[in-house]
Design a protein around this motif. Sequence first.
Motif, PDB file in Angstrom:
ATOM      1  N   SER A 181       1.057  -0.986   0.238  1.00  0.00           N
ATOM      2  CA  SER A 181       0.404   0.072  -0.006  1.00  0.00           C
ATOM      3  C   SER A 181       0.764   1.471   0.197  1.00  0.00           C
ATOM      4  CB  SER A 181      -0.878  -0.446   1.522  1.00  0.00           C
ATOM      5  OG  SER A 181      -0.122  -0.228   2.703  1.00  0.00           O
ATOM      6  N   ARG A 240      -0.663   0.995  -8.625  1.00  0.00           N
ATOM      7  CA  ARG A 240      -1.763  -0.171  -9.247  1.00  0.00           C
ATOM      8  C   ARG A 240      -1.482  -1.518  -7.580  1.00  0.00           C
ATOM      9  NH1 ARG A 240      -5.880   0.430 -13.125  1.00  0.00           N
ATOM     10  NH2 ARG A 240      -4.746  -1.970 -13.567  1.00  0.00           N
ATOM     11  N   ASP A 300      -7.010  -3.532  -8.851  1.00  0.00           N
ATOM     12  CA  ASP A 300      -7.560  -1.736  -8.854  1.00  0.00           C
ATOM     13  C   ASP A 300      -6.349  -1.235  -8.654  1.00  0.00           C
ATOM     14  OD1 ASP A 300      -9.268   0.182  -9.275  1.00  0.00           O
ATOM     15  OD2 ASP A 300     -10.734  -1.165  -9.313  1.00  0.00           O
ATOM     16  N   GLN A 301      -7.131   0.081  -8.743  1.00  0.00           N
ATOM     17  CA  GLN A 301      -5.863   1.275  -7.784  1.00  0.00           C
ATOM     18  C   GLN A 301      -5.416   0.360  -6.225  1.00  0.00           C
ATOM     19  OE1 GLN A 301      -4.792   3.970  -9.021  1.00  0.00           O
ATOM     20  NE2 GLN A 301      -5.691   3.675 -11.177  1.00  0.00           N
ATOM     21  N   THR A 340      -5.334   1.806  -3.594  1.00  0.00           N
ATOM     22  CA  THR A 340      -6.646   2.618  -2.228  1.00  0.00           C
ATOM     23  C   THR A 340      -6.859   1.712  -2.239  1.00  0.00           C
ATOM     24  OG1 THR A 340      -6.698   4.244  -3.998  1.00  0.00           O
ATOM     25  CG2 THR A 340      -5.272   4.982  -2.453  1.00  0.00           C
ATOM     26  N   LYS A 341      -7.932   1.225  -3.748  1.00  0.00           N
ATOM     27  CA  LYS A 341      -9.234   0.790  -3.565  1.00  0.00           C
ATOM     28  C   LYS A 341      -9.364  -0.790  -3.030  1.00  0.00           C
ATOM     29  CE  LYS A 341     -13.208  -0.584  -6.869  1.00  0.00           C
ATOM     30  NZ  LYS A 341     -13.518  -2.085  -5.962  1.00  0.00           N
ATOM     31  N   SER A 372      -9.117  -0.449   1.149  1.00  0.00           N
ATOM     32  CA  SER A 372     -10.347   0.040   1.247  1.00  0.00           C
ATOM     33  C   SER A 372     -11.439  -0.765   0.526  1.00  0.00           C
ATOM     34  CB  SER A 372     -10.510   1.295   1.131  1.00  0.00           C
ATOM     35  OG  SER A 372     -10.659   1.621  -0.719  1.00  0.00           O
ATOM     36  N   ASN A 373     -11.712  -1.308  -0.137  1.00  0.00           N
ATOM     37  CA  ASN A 373     -12.871  -1.877  -0.268  1.00  0.00           C
ATOM     38  C   ASN A 373     -13.092  -2.652  -1.821  1.00  0.00           C
ATOM     39  OD1 ASN A 373     -13.749   0.112  -1.901  1.00  0.00           O
ATOM     40  ND2 ASN A 373     -15.079   0.875  -1.824  1.00  0.00           N
ATOM     41  N   PRO A 374     -12.991  -3.652  -1.966  1.00  0.00           N
ATOM     42  CA  PRO A 374     -11.916  -4.665  -2.542  1.00  0.00           C
ATOM     43  C   PRO A 374     -13.301  -5.170  -3.598  1.00  0.00           C
ATOM     44  CG  PRO A 374     -11.363  -6.182  -0.693  1.00  0.00           C
ATOM     45  CD  PRO A 374     -11.844  -4.358  -0.478  1.00  0.00           C
ATOM     46  N   SER A 375     -13.087  -5.425  -4.511  1.00  0.00           N
ATOM     47  CA  SER A 375     -15.107  -5.326  -5.676  1.00  0.00           C
ATOM     48  C   SER A 375     -15.235  -7.264  -4.944  1.00  0.00           C
ATOM     49  CB  SER A 375     -14.997  -5.482  -6.919  1.00  0.00           C
ATOM     50  OG  SER A 375     -13.640  -5.926  -7.442  1.00  0.00           O
ATOM     51  N   GLU A 407     -11.812  -9.443   0.086  1.00  0.00           N
ATOM     52  CA  GLU A 407     -11.423  -9.447   1.257  1.00  0.00           C
ATOM     53  C   GLU A 407     -10.978  -9.655   2.423  1.00  0.00           C
ATOM     54  OE1 GLU A 407     -13.298  -6.090   2.226  1.00  0.00           O
ATOM     55  OE2 GLU A 407     -13.356  -6.517   4.137  1.00  0.00           O
TER      56      GLU A 407
END
Lengths: 302, 259, 330, 342
Positions: free
Chosen positions: B212, B217, B236-237, B239-240, B243-246, B251
């Motif tokens: 991080s 990325r 993904d980015q 930060t994403k 914080s909240n991975p899809s 997660e």
Amino acid sequence: MSKIGIFNWHRLFKTDKFYLLVCASSLFVLIILFAITVFLLFSAMPALESSQTGLLGISWYKSSEANNILDFCLPLVFSTILSSLLALVIALPVSIGVALFITFYAPPKLAAIASWVIDILASIPSIVYGLWGIFVLCPFLNVFTGNLISSPPRVLFTLSIVLAVMIIPIITSIIRDIYTGTPHLDIEAAYGLGATKWEMIRLSVLPYGAQGAMSAAMLGLGRALGETMAVLIILSPGRSYSFNIFGVSSHQTIAGNIAAQFPEANSLGVSLLTVTGLVLFIITFLVNWAAKKIAKSGVANV
Amino acid sequence: MGQRIDVEHLDVFYGKFMAVENVSMTINPNQVTAFIGPSGCGKSTFLRTINRMHEMTDKATVKGSILLEGRNLYSSEIDPVQVRREVGMVFQRPNPFPTMSIRQNVLAGIKLNNKSLTKAQADEIVETSLKGANLFNEVKDRLDSAAIGMSGGQQQRLCIARAIAMKPSVLLMDEPCSALDPISTLAVEDLIYELSSNYTIVIVTHNMQQASRVSQRTAFFNISDVGKPGRLIEMDQTTKIFSNPSNQQTENYISGKFG
Amino acid sequence: MKNSVFTSLCFLCLVLVLSGCSVDNDVSQFKLNPNQSNIDLGLRGQMAGSGATSQKNSIDAWKLGYNAYYPNISVAYDPKGSGGGRKDIISGASIFAASDKLLSDEEIKLSKSVCGSNGVIQIPTYISKIEIIFNLDNIKSLSLDNKTITAIFSGKITNWSDSLIKLQNPQINLPNKLITVVRRSDDSGTNDTLTSFFSKTDESLWQWGETSSWPSSIASLSQGAQGTAGVVIVSSLGDGTISYADSAQVGTLGVVAMDNPIMQISYMLACSHYNDIIAGQFVKSWLGYIISKSGQELSHNVSNSMVLNDSQTNQAKKDIDSITIGKENV
Amino acid sequence: MSKISSFRVNLLSKNGLKSKVLFKNIKNNRLSKFIKPSSRVISRQRRQFDNFMKVLIFLSFIIVSIPLVSIIYIVVANGLTQITPYFLTHTMKGVMGGFSPFGGILHALVGTILITLGAMVISIPIGILTAIYLVEYAKGNKLSSIVNTLVDIMSGVPSIVAGLFAYSLFALFFGPTAVFGISGSLALSVLMIPTIIRSTQEMLNLVPNQLREASYGLGVSKFRTIIKVVLPTAFSGIVTGVLLSIARVIGETAPLLLTAGSIDSLNLNLFSGRMMSLPVYIYNEYSQGLAVCTNNIFGADCLSDIRMQRAWSAALVLFIFIIILNLVGTTIKKRILKKRGK
């Protein structure tokens, strides 16, 4: 990456010329062994093809009263194997003893001296062993065997002692490396059961090194089979199948016979000697191959 | 300057066993991309296919393609050795050449390919590379001493200097700090951040804080079961991702439920 | 550290080879060519010979004597044994050869291909006395008649305190000890001489006739040794051994006093024709020197050999003169 | 509990003696009642057997040292007499019987060096290249397992067979009298190649893989990586392996007896004429026996057993030669292994 047969052809014909050179040199090892067999066979042909009467032209063949080539070779093979096995019977226990001494019993300084002794013994030329055998060992044994055996005692027993001293370094150094590799857990397990040092060795070290010791013994045997100068100088030659290792003039090894008769031999004589040389080559080939098989199977199940 | 890497449907095999399955991604130039995931999920294996290092030591084979600025690295007329000059690599344990001094180590890449260099050119490369690796001030007076005499962190930075001396466009780093103490790790991480301005950097790490901190990325690899191939789950980015991975698997990994 | 060892090794060889301008031994002190009559026919080059070990000692001396007259010829001799010598003269590998045995008819036929139509000439050059030697504590001499010796060597008498031996040496207290016969295990002319002596003395005791290697039926009773030196070394190492050797090699062993000495004649073989002129001239001058008075004297001084008598010398001279050289009359 | 655990920790020490000391002081304090009573009762009998085996093993070391001491004693005692500068810088050409000048071993020394150099030229390239193939290129494929087995078998080829092979090879092309130095070199190289392959393999395996990866990572081809990175790192190890294989081969007599023959004068040409070597010189002098000194009309001093003295002195020179090679080899090897923390 296409791989046809045992070669990596794709890489071979790519730009990597060094790969070509390196493959060629490793093929050369195959070629040398193949060449040894071919040239020995080629030079042995005349004797193999010649008739018994032809062979009788060779004086030392005539006086051996052999009725064919096989009958001429067998006593030599018998004495070669008997002398080497006897040497191994003497050398193996002492080698295991010294290996254990170096790895488990001796304080570090003494262990270093023992290893040094082994290295020096390994580098003594066989001609010096021969001279030591005839000038020191024979008179020494003569004191004890004065009238029991013909004096000086140039018999198979004396030769086997010298051969044993020659192969002890080879066997010891291999077994020493194996014993140093004994897993500590085994040692600790044995001690944990309250075992004395020898019981620990019997429980954990010897079984671990058994396979390696067998293969080392075979290598030592191979080395003793091929010994020449010590035999030529020490042994009083003879032809028989007698197991009496104290009997005089009743044994002669293949290598000793070749060295003894080669200068005097005419071309058919050299060819006959090459036949016995080929037999010796096959015997050592099998012994070393067996040693490799035992060593490999040993590694597999450890 | 850094270059773009596009990976299309890449599979990696060790003999018949498929180690990594169907990876497709884009690595942006002049950015730090981190690969994270449990050990054995194939992230290091995949990293090594980017500069075809897998062919040399791991006897692995690859299907699919990797494009560097549009050029497919796996087309037949590309010489893998050329690829490795374009794509530099730094390894887990610092590995300076023991028989060479610091100066010789930096110039090793060039000397080993026996390109001829004048004394001036050589000194200039040594200075710029060592400065690029923030190592020059620490070693400028003992350039001719043995490289293995330095500390772990210094050695790793020397390896980085040696890599950038080849002027690659991409820098691959396989867990560069796992063998280093915290202070050296910080020094290397700052260096990575600086280098990202003119190199495309890809870093494999177990340390999620490091990912991080350093990367823009992040790609998360996972393995569905023992003996199954590793797969790219989500990219993904950074930060994403943190914080909240899809994806639920990401997660779980981020919150430390397993792995 | 390691390359210092390499460089020192190479340096040592270099220095030795360069400095050793005279690596060979200076023998001028022996004054072998007293009246300096140098009849050097402009002969130069290396002449290779091979054959019997029995003559090597004398050949070394003859080389020096010959070089005193012909300084530019170097004679190389390979003591590989009589069989080897005969093989080489037949195959043309040697220009001259030494052998304890004359060529067999079959060998003479073979030699015609290289040595010309009348094959090989064989002249006696080295006559040595074969002594019967033994090793018994503080007994230096024994007298045994030929019959007893034959009985011992054919294994009929096996103990030193045997009545027959005692009878001939009353004043010596012979120990009660086994006799160990030590014989030549290699193929040697000495075996021939001795076995023919035994069979002439008593056919019934020694029924194996003349052979160059010991009959195997009695071989296991005795010990074999390689070459004259081997036999002497083995005899001196064991106690109660009896053997036979060239008188030059007797050393400190006891010697049997015999009625008539056993003589062994060793021959030099040369082609009857040489295409190469230099080789032909060399062989004629070389053999001429060997059978000359000074040659035979030198051999006596160095190897205790017997000087050729006149009839042998004249016959040898005739054979040497019969050698033809050059291409024309092949 | 900590007492028992420290007992266990000490046990891990490799040298058995320390743990025994600790074992003793546990016995006499309050914890000893926890040790199984039965092991204490039969221990006297088992302890006696243990000591008996200890004596036997110390004895085996004595048994091995006796022949060594006696060999070194006889070679040095008999060999020292004739070792003079003259002996080392002169050949046997012109030596007559037992008369002085007694000649020397220069031609044998130079012969041994030339024949061994010839064997090195043949076997070092093949040995090192084959080892590179086995370690760098072919780990685990079919050809390498065949080659590995054959190398083991080749290391077992007796020296007399190597001699016969070289003799028959050259006799085929140059006729039955084909005896010269290079034939001896070929015979010795058959004996040297396996040992060089094995020692080079061992040293190449010691080079850590990271170095190879580092070099590949810099865009260096495999060929240059091996030549410029792997070999320089393993160089001193390979030199050690070569030295040890020379030491093993330089004392061989049988093959040279058949292939290189014997000659009294210096021969520097490996390709023509017989070439004397130290081991053959020793056997030659031994087998020529005593010299005649009774009718010494030349006034030069004469020794009847001069030949045997020369044989012992030549044996001592050969022995020292081998010891030096061995010492240099093993000291470097020990330093390398220690550096690798093996």
